[in-house]
Design a protein around this motif. Structure first.
Motif, PDB file in Angstrom:
ATOM      1  N   PRO A  16       0.833  -1.206   0.000  1.00  0.00           N
ATOM      2  CA  PRO A  16       0.000   0.000   0.000  1.00  0.00           C
ATOM      3  C   PRO A  16       0.868   1.256   0.000  1.00  0.00           C
ATOM      4  O   PRO A  16       2.085   1.190   0.212  1.00  0.00           O
ATOM      5  N   GLU A  17       0.241   2.388  -0.221  1.00  0.00           N
ATOM      6  CA  GLU A  17       0.922   3.666  -0.041  1.00  0.00           C
ATOM      7  C   GLU A  17       1.299   3.783   1.430  1.00  0.00           C
ATOM      8  O   GLU A  17       0.566   3.318   2.312  1.00  0.00           O
ATOM      9  N   VAL A  18       2.429   4.395   1.706  1.00  0.00           N
ATOM     10  CA  VAL A  18       2.862   4.583   3.092  1.00  0.00           C
ATOM     11  C   VAL A  18       1.994   5.665   3.719  1.00  0.00           C
ATOM     12  O   VAL A  18       1.832   6.752   3.150  1.00  0.00           O
ATOM     13  N   ALA A  19       1.425   5.349   4.870  1.00  0.00           N
ATOM     14  CA  ALA A  19       0.555   6.297   5.568  1.00  0.00           C
ATOM     15  C   ALA A  19       1.360   7.499   6.048  1.00  0.00           C
ATOM     16  O   ALA A  19       2.494   7.356   6.516  1.00  0.00           O
ATOM     17  N   ALA A  20       0.757   8.662   5.922  1.00  0.00           N
ATOM     18  CA  ALA A  20       1.399   9.876   6.422  1.00  0.00           C
ATOM     19  C   ALA A  20       1.436   9.828   7.951  1.00  0.00           C
ATOM     20  O   ALA A  20       0.472   9.384   8.589  1.00  0.00           O
ATOM     21  N   PRO A  21       2.529  10.259   8.546  1.00  0.00           N
ATOM     22  CA  PRO A  21       2.618  10.270  10.011  1.00  0.00           C
ATOM     23  C   PRO A  21       1.538  11.152  10.632  1.00  0.00           C
ATOM     24  O   PRO A  21       1.152  12.172  10.046  1.00  0.00           O
ATOM     25  N   VAL A  22       1.061  10.756  11.819  1.00  0.00           N
ATOM     26  CA  VAL A  22       0.052  11.545  12.525  1.00  0.00           C
ATOM     27  C   VAL A  22       0.680  12.484  13.551  1.00  0.00           C
ATOM     28  O   VAL A  22      -0.030  13.184  14.259  1.00  0.00           O
ATOM     29  N   GLY A  39       5.695   2.817  14.637  1.00  0.00           N
ATOM     30  CA  GLY A  39       4.509   1.997  14.835  1.00  0.00           C
ATOM     31  C   GLY A  39       3.528   2.183  13.693  1.00  0.00           C
ATOM     32  O   GLY A  39       3.216   3.311  13.316  1.00  0.00           O
ATOM     33  N   GLN A  40       3.082   1.088  13.128  1.00  0.00           N
ATOM     34  CA  GLN A  40       2.144   1.108  12.009  1.00  0.00           C
ATOM     35  C   GLN A  40       0.771   0.657  12.494  1.00  0.00           C
ATOM     36  O   GLN A  40       0.654  -0.351  13.201  1.00  0.00           O
ATOM     37  N   PRO A  42      -3.413  -0.361  11.676  1.00  0.00           N
ATOM     38  CA  PRO A  42      -4.111  -1.175  10.667  1.00  0.00           C
ATOM     39  C   PRO A  42      -4.944  -0.309   9.723  1.00  0.00           C
ATOM     40  O   PRO A  42      -6.173  -0.394   9.675  1.00  0.00           O
ATOM     41  N   LEU A  43      -4.264   0.537   8.969  1.00  0.00           N
ATOM     42  CA  LEU A  43      -4.934   1.429   8.028  1.00  0.00           C
ATOM     43  C   LEU A  43      -5.048   0.780   6.657  1.00  0.00           C
ATOM     44  O   LEU A  43      -4.062   0.288   6.113  1.00  0.00           O
ATOM     45  N   GLU A  44      -6.260   0.788   6.127  1.00  0.00           N
ATOM     46  CA  GLU A  44      -6.521   0.345   4.758  1.00  0.00           C
ATOM     47  C   GLU A  44      -7.286   1.466   4.071  1.00  0.00           C
ATOM     48  O   GLU A  44      -8.372   1.850   4.544  1.00  0.00           O
ATOM     49  N   ASN A  45      -6.700   2.009   3.005  1.00  0.00           N
ATOM     50  CA  ASN A  45      -7.330   3.105   2.280  1.00  0.00           C
ATOM     51  C   ASN A  45      -7.693   4.262   3.211  1.00  0.00           C
ATOM     52  O   ASN A  45      -8.769   4.852   3.111  1.00  0.00           O
ATOM     53  N   GLY A  46      -6.802   4.528   4.173  1.00  0.00           N
ATOM     54  CA  GLY A  46      -6.987   5.649   5.086  1.00  0.00           C
ATOM     55  C   GLY A  46      -7.933   5.406   6.246  1.00  0.00           C
ATOM     56  O   GLY A  46      -8.168   6.302   7.049  1.00  0.00           O
ATOM     57  N   GLU A  47      -8.476   4.209   6.348  1.00  0.00           N
ATOM     58  CA  GLU A  47      -9.429   3.879   7.414  1.00  0.00           C
ATOM     59  C   GLU A  47      -8.864   2.782   8.313  1.00  0.00           C
ATOM     60  O   GLU A  47      -8.249   1.832   7.828  1.00  0.00           O
ATOM     61  N   LEU A  48      -9.102   2.908   9.623  1.00  0.00           N
ATOM     62  CA  LEU A  48      -8.690   1.845  10.544  1.00  0.00           C
ATOM     63  C   LEU A  48      -9.585   0.626  10.358  1.00  0.00           C
ATOM     64  O   LEU A  48     -10.814   0.747  10.308  1.00  0.00           O
TER      65      LEU A  48
END
Length: 153
Positions: A16-22, A39-40, A42-48
């Motif tokens: 997947p695309e790497v999630a942007a840090p929060v 720490g990663q 469980p985001l899929e398409n921007g949703e937990l």
């Protein structure tokens, strides 16, 4: 031995695309032949994919197992983004997992098997691991996983 990218493809996965840090961090860093991920979730398409504490009257442990697998895939994507190519990753050295847990829940190790089973399938080698129960995680996620990967020489 097959490449990591070939095993991913055969197992039906795409990075997947790497999630942007929060917050104030980066998804992964390289230091002396090791890539360590933040720490990663469980985001899929921007949703937990799984939220809330696991256990009695909370999130289902089977759903949390699947969330740990998603965290592992996200960690692999973060590491590959730093390595430049997923096939530069030689193996998983250590997985540290956090499970948001109800006080009576003691199945954190089983939940984190979602990440470990994924990495065993992709890399075919064992790794060290810690599974920790916590009161809460960022964004109310049920699981968070961080990983250390060794690089190929």
């Amino acid at each position: 031995m097959e490449s990591v990218s070939a095993r991913l493809s055969q197992a039906g996965y795409e990075l997947p695309e790497v999630a942007a840090p929060v917050a104030a961090y980066v998804p992964a860093v390289e230091d002396r032949g090791v890539i360590r991920t933040s720490g990663q979730l469980p985001l899929e398409n921007g949703e937990l994919s799984c939220i809330g504490a696991v256990g009695e009257d909370g999130a289902d442990p089977d759903d949390a197992y699947e969330a740990a697998r998603i965290c592992a895939l996200n960690a692999l994507a973060a590491a590959a983004s730093v390595a430049g190519d997923v096939d530069r990753l030689a193996r998983v050295v250590k997985v540290t997992g956090f499970v948001s847990s109800r006080p009576s829940f003691t199945g954190q190790a089983g939940v984190l098997n979602g990440a470990s089973d994924f990495f065993q399938d992709i890399f075919g080698t064992p790794h060290a691991r810690s599974a920790v129960g916590v009161a809460a995680l960022p964004l109310n996620a049920s699981v968070e996983v961080e990983v250390e990967f060794a690089l190929n020489n």
